[in-house]
Write an enzyme that holds these catalytic residues in place. Sequence first.
Site, PDB file in Angstrom:
ATOM      1  N   CYS A  78      -4.190   4.011  -2.845  1.00 37.73           N
ATOM      2  CA  CYS A  78      -3.693   4.847  -3.953  1.00 37.73           C
ATOM      3  C   CYS A  78      -4.785   5.591  -4.691  1.00 37.73           C
ATOM      4  O   CYS A  78      -4.496   6.344  -5.613  1.00 37.73           O
ATOM      5  CB  CYS A  78      -2.856   4.043  -4.930  1.00 37.73           C
ATOM      6  SG  CYS A  78      -3.181   2.314  -4.934  1.00 37.73           S
ATOM      7  N   GLU A  96       4.175  -0.622   0.298  1.00 44.08           N
ATOM      8  CA  GLU A  96       2.922  -1.259   0.678  1.00 44.08           C
ATOM      9  C   GLU A  96       3.127  -2.753   0.908  1.00 44.08           C
ATOM     10  O   GLU A  96       2.563  -3.337   1.830  1.00 44.08           O
ATOM     11  CB  GLU A  96       1.880  -1.021  -0.428  1.00 44.08           C
ATOM     12  CG  GLU A  96       0.457  -1.085   0.051  1.00 44.08           C
ATOM     13  CD  GLU A  96      -0.494  -0.467  -0.981  1.00 44.08           C
ATOM     14  OE1 GLU A  96      -0.876   0.704  -0.795  1.00 44.08           O
ATOM     15  OE2 GLU A  96      -0.825  -1.132  -1.981  1.00 44.08           O
ATOM     16  N   GLU A 100      -6.597  15.594  -3.951  1.00 48.05           N
ATOM     17  CA  GLU A 100      -5.554  14.970  -3.137  1.00 48.05           C
ATOM     18  C   GLU A 100      -4.331  15.876  -3.005  1.00 48.05           C
ATOM     19  O   GLU A 100      -3.777  16.021  -1.913  1.00 48.05           O
ATOM     20  CB  GLU A 100      -5.144  13.626  -3.764  1.00 48.05           C
ATOM     21  CG  GLU A 100      -4.134  12.861  -2.926  1.00 48.05           C
ATOM     22  CD  GLU A 100      -3.614  11.611  -3.637  1.00 48.05           C
ATOM     23  OE1 GLU A 100      -3.349  11.681  -4.856  1.00 48.05           O
ATOM     24  OE2 GLU A 100      -3.470  10.576  -2.971  1.00 48.05           O
TER      25      GLU A 100
END
Lengths: 597, 390
Positions: A311, A284, A373
């Site tokens: 995240c 990132e 997720e």
Amino acid sequence: MSKYMVNLKINNMPVSVEEGTTILEAARQLNFKIPTLCNHPDLTVAGNCRVCVVEVKGARQLSAACATPVSEGMEVFTNSEQVRTSRKHIIELLLSEHNSDCTKCQKNGSCELQSLAFEYRVGDHVLMSLLKPEDLIPDISSPSIVKDNSKCIHCQRCVRTCAELQGVSALGVAFKGNHQSISTFLNKPLNEVVCTNCGQCINRCPTGALTERNNIEDVWNALYDPNKFVVVQTAPAVRIALGEELGLEPGHRVTGKMVASLRKIGFNKVLDTDFSADLTIMEEGFELLNRLRKVLVEKDETVKLPMMTSCSPGWIKFIEHIFPNLNDHLSTCKSPQQMFGAVAKTYYADKVNVKAQDMVVVSIMPCTAKKFECDRPEMRSSGFKDVDYVLTTRELGLMIRQAGIDFASLEPEGYDSILGESTGAAVIFGATGGVMEAALRTAYEVVTGREVPFTNLDIKPVRGMEGVKEASIKIKNVKPEFAHLEGVELNVAVAHGLANARKVMESVQNGTSNYHFIEIMACPGGCLGGGGQPIPTSKEIRDKRAEAIYEEDLNMPIRKSHENPDVVAIYEEFLGEPNGHKSHDLLHTHYKVRNRY
Amino acid sequence: MTMETKKLKKVDIIFENIPGLSYSILEKTIKRNPDDIILDLIDSGLKGRGGAGFPTGLKWKFTKNEDNPVKYVICNADEGEPGTFKDREIIERVPDKILTGIAICGYVIGAKEGYIYLRGEYNFLLKNLVKRVEEFNAFLKKIHLDFKVMIRSGSGAYVCGEESALFESMEGYRGEPRNKPPYPTVAGYNWKPTVINNVETLVFATMICHMGPEKFKKLGTTDSRGSKVFSVSGDTPIPGIYELELGMPLHRFVEEFGDGDTKAVQIGGASGFCVTRKKFNDTIIGFEGIPTGGSMMIFNSSRSMYNILHDYLEFFCEESCGQCTPCRIGCQQLLKGIEAVKRGERPPSYLEELKKLTATMKIASKCGLGQSVGNPFNSIVDNFREEIIY
Ligand SMILES: Cc1cc2nc3c(=O)[nH]c(=O)nc-3n(C[C@H](O)[C@H](O)[C@H](O)COP(=O)(O)O)c2cc1C
Ligand code: SF4
Ligand code: SF4
Ligand code: SF4
Ligand code: SF4
Ligand code: FES
């Protein structure tokens, strides 16, 4: 305007409290407990369950202690005959429409209604049953959340949570009178509405009406399967909260005991999501530097700033529903959980000589959205489901108890190597502002060759529980390859709780802000206040968890992600460079446009 | 104890309709000192006609005393109480008197906006009302009174007549009653100081400004000054709207409106009280006796009081907003309870359990709806126990 003091008596004892204090708070100061159900310290006052009613001398009606401000000379009685009769009636009424199958209920033992019924010994079934047959079928459509209306007491804590803290309003009140219910839009299943799976409503539901989807049996089955190699990863925020599930006060760090108990439960390897948190920072951080170069130097209009962290899967689903036009602002990095899964079933599987199809990756997460997720179709870069099962902190607590482990007496143990190495930067992922702080520690050093200019590396402006935090860092004396960043003032913002995220997104959308980088966590306080964390929750509890996290950071020998030896190794041996080809295949993802309804 | 025994007296204050009268009352009144107007209202003894009977002058005074640049006047035209239909008639026949009352109140308390919250089912009145409001607002401009009246429509929930639920509804939220305090005079619509009055109350305010408190005071009793518009329905040969002096004993009323076979009168609608024949003589209609927002339902001996109570309870089960425990579940328990007693599934003594429950509902419910369900329940069960059981 300074507040003046109000004098009153509660059960004949005098007390003096600030103007605006409720009877409930005043009674607490005298250590009189008044039962409550709809009241929650994180939410606005509802005053609808009425279980907190007290007698105020001279008043025709009883007053809801949670909703009534004190006044001068007030005389309150919290246990008069009227009060007790009403309170018992109210509990009996609630039970008369309740599916009281406590022994089979997820909330058995930690349910506010159950403990009230226990205290008041409401056993005689005088009233008629009002249980609605249609309520007996729970909504299990969501991979994260189970909604069981037969357990609902209509306190609206979930509704207020979803609206006030999360700004989502996936849950609302429908109909009136005997048909009133807590419902989604058009009573659709939870997986078809804007629900982000954040689980904040679960954390505040007093009963078993909202609970997480339980995956404990799946995990036991994997552990019992002799052909499976089961590895477990633990998220940063679990180690500072798990103790609460096992009888400790909030704010205890139990990292070593947690590792020991996971090993006892039978996981083949106990690894750390902290490793992939550090990996996330590398990916990132470099993504941010790339974006800055493309925007500032190459004037590439397809590249968007501010960049936003990715995240928190609840946050991702939120933006996909509510601000899909801003999807391109999201970092393409997967969350640490998913990076871990992808690396585990490729790089790590090779290392330990296990076939990916024989490996089961279990995550212990403070989060219910992670359950959603890991089911996303994008999360199969290893060729398999990268993460097989997600357990919340609460579920792990239960597993430890099921396994008969005496947590208190465990000797602390360390993580397995590799993929068990962690840094302080990774630990603070668990608190709001942590990703930002970790990213700045690394990015600043990459650009200037020097450490971030904050004492002890503590970037204080991005810490703390304020809803939206802002900071800027002036970049000076850069390395030659970052000359384009010389003198740039890097503006960052941090928000936690989706209602705050919404505010920041609106400022981005109308162009009233000039941020370069934004960290968003779906849950109040960040992951430490996640929807899978121990119940109850409150500002005080979250503050204590945050303290524990920053303590853990300070105690780490390595506190910067780029210095994590496992991370250095994986780039040398496998990935090449951050944002390189392999990274893109395994560690990055893309986003969807979802409807609001 | 001496009881003032009034005769039944028909009065014509509300509907008296002289063209231009309202406008001239307004012009005259806004030249007066607001405090004097309040004193007159207090002196008149006018109490709210919406049901709760709060002294109107005091309500205006409290709101006037609030230090806030934004205040509101709201006319409660939600008229949802079963058996009440007098506000509809007032709106149809003398809308200007209502508007004048709203504007006077605005002038007195220092508000710049007034609203009429009109019951959803009364939308057929809208066309005419909108026209009258437009004319009225134009007149306000002409006389340089910085005030404007607007209309908001409800959508059919009884509870939205409760003042704080009404504010929530006007603000675009679910019509759920709020916690009190704060009261509307401090924090009402948009959480600003607000006077909310019933349609009829506002017309009386207008007329007291016109005729002076003395003349108004001459009507009624010490506790119940003036007259009131009644909605008379049920077993009566002459159903309709009647303005009567307050403080009359019920037997006079029954003599006038009954069909000769009256067994009970439900005073104050579903949320009011049922009075049986043997108590007609010593029941006063007024704040010292049984107050009413206007509904008078007359039942003759052909009626089943079980069915009547059953209907009322069904109404409350549906019309409870559902937020608070005593009311949402209590109403359902009462309904199921009398059904069970009727079917013999619960012993007659279960009625005593239910009465205890109504005591809790009365003191622990969040708003007037749940608090008053016990009124019809107890007065019907106590007076017609046999009809409920057998
Ligand atoms: C459930 C419920 C319904 C009500 N409905 C009405 C109504 O339709 N009209 C009305 O004027 N007042 C109604 N009220 C009373 C109002 O809350 C309020 O007291 C009244 O509007 C005040 O006006 P007044 O002082 O002029 O009577 C209702 C109260 C409750 C509890
Ligand atoms: S919600 Fe509470 S009271 Fe209800 S069944 Fe579950 S544990 Fe028992
Ligand atoms: S999980 Fe989060 S978004 Fe979904 S209903 Fe609960 S609070 Fe709302
Ligand atoms: S689901 Fe839980 S929090 Fe929501 S209203 Fe029902 S009991 Fe309360
Ligand atoms: S008493 Fe009934 S109508 Fe009033 S707030 Fe409670 S549930 Fe709603
Ligand atoms: S806790 Fe006070 S009304 Fe529910």
